[in-house]
Design a protein around this motif. Structure first.
Motif, mmCIF file in Angstrom:
data_model
loop_
_atom_site.group_PDB
_atom_site.id
_atom_site.type_symbol
_atom_site.label_atom_id
_atom_site.label_comp_id
_atom_site.label_asym_id
_atom_site.label_seq_id
_atom_site.Cartn_x
_atom_site.Cartn_y
_atom_site.Cartn_z
ATOM 1 N N GLY A 1 38.929 -14.307 -42.848
ATOM 2 C CA GLY A 1 38.204 -14.626 -41.620
ATOM 3 C C GLY A 1 36.924 -15.388 -41.905
ATOM 4 N N ASN B 1 36.050 -19.195 -40.641
ATOM 5 C CA ASN B 1 34.832 -19.583 -39.920
ATOM 6 C C ASN B 1 34.043 -20.635 -40.704
ATOM 7 O OD1 ASN B 1 35.202 -18.082 -37.598
ATOM 8 N ND2 ASN B 1 34.079 -16.319 -38.360
ATOM 9 N N VAL C 1 31.420 -22.818 -35.119
ATOM 10 C CA VAL C 1 32.672 -22.068 -35.101
ATOM 11 C C VAL C 1 33.313 -22.219 -33.727
ATOM 12 C CG1 VAL C 1 33.696 -19.768 -35.286
ATOM 13 C CG2 VAL C 1 31.839 -20.420 -36.818
ATOM 14 N N ASP D 1 35.292 -20.921 -30.897
ATOM 15 C CA ASP D 1 35.759 -19.681 -30.284
ATOM 16 C C ASP D 1 36.610 -20.057 -29.084
ATOM 17 O OD1 ASP D 1 34.385 -18.042 -32.074
ATOM 18 O OD2 ASP D 1 32.565 -18.071 -30.877
ATOM 19 N N PHE E 1 35.628 -15.185 -28.856
ATOM 20 C CA PHE E 1 35.883 -15.004 -30.276
ATOM 21 C C PHE E 1 37.110 -15.819 -30.675
ATOM 22 C CE2 PHE E 1 38.105 -11.774 -27.932
ATOM 23 C CZ PHE E 1 39.321 -11.596 -28.575
ATOM 24 N N ASN E 2 37.437 -15.786 -31.963
ATOM 25 C CA ASN E 2 38.609 -16.504 -32.466
ATOM 26 C C ASN E 2 39.415 -15.599 -33.391
ATOM 27 O OD1 ASN E 2 37.308 -16.539 -34.964
ATOM 28 N ND2 ASN E 2 36.426 -18.558 -34.615
ATOM 29 N N ASP F 1 37.404 -14.191 -36.340
ATOM 30 C CA ASP F 1 36.547 -13.067 -35.947
ATOM 31 C C ASP F 1 37.361 -11.781 -35.821
ATOM 32 O OD1 ASP F 1 34.431 -14.873 -35.766
ATOM 33 O OD2 ASP F 1 34.672 -15.143 -33.609
ATOM 34 N N SER F 2 38.565 -11.899 -35.277
ATOM 35 C CA SER F 2 39.439 -10.736 -35.134
ATOM 36 C C SER F 2 39.833 -10.184 -36.503
ATOM 37 C CB SER F 2 40.697 -11.108 -34.350
ATOM 38 O OG SER F 2 40.364 -11.558 -33.066
ATOM 39 N N ILE G 1 38.125 -10.443 -39.322
ATOM 40 C CA ILE G 1 36.942 -9.812 -39.909
ATOM 41 C C ILE G 1 36.732 -8.431 -39.302
ATOM 42 C CG2 ILE G 1 34.421 -9.952 -40.085
ATOM 43 C CD1 ILE G 1 34.802 -13.048 -40.186
ATOM 44 N N THR G 2 36.843 -8.328 -37.990
ATOM 45 C CA THR G 2 36.647 -7.043 -37.312
ATOM 46 C C THR G 2 37.708 -6.036 -37.738
ATOM 47 O OG1 THR G 2 35.666 -8.170 -35.424
ATOM 48 C CG2 THR G 2 36.464 -5.937 -35.053
#
Length: 78
Positions: free
Chosen positions: A14, A18, A28, A30, A44-45, A48-49, A51-52
């Motif tokens: 992720g 980015n 970035v 999104d 978000f993108n 990001d998902s 990474i989370t």
């Protein structure tokens, strides 16, 4: 444990995604926007998902390891 390597891969992937957006576009991109009525969740993108999800998996892995260590400590003291 499989969770930690997968979590780290998601986080790193992720972050690289980015970074590629930053280099290519200067920001970035999104593109996922979620809303309910008049309430909007921050855009978000996929990176990001990832990474989370990786961070959540890492936290759960740490909690699992703590629980296992406590169980070992309590069983060895008996």
């Amino acid at each position: 444990s499989v969770w930690l390597p997968v979590a780290l891969t998601l986080i790193l992937g992720g972050a690289i995604g980015n970074l590629i957006d930053r280099i290519a576009y200067g920001h970035v991109v999104d593109f996922i926007s979620v809303h309910w009525g008049n309430s909007y969740f921050p855009a978000f993108n996929i990176a990001d998902s990832a990474i989370t999800l990786g961070a959540i998996m890492m936290a759960l892995d740490v909690l699992r390891e703590i629980k296992e260590e406590r169980n070992k400590a309590s069983s060895s003291s008996e």
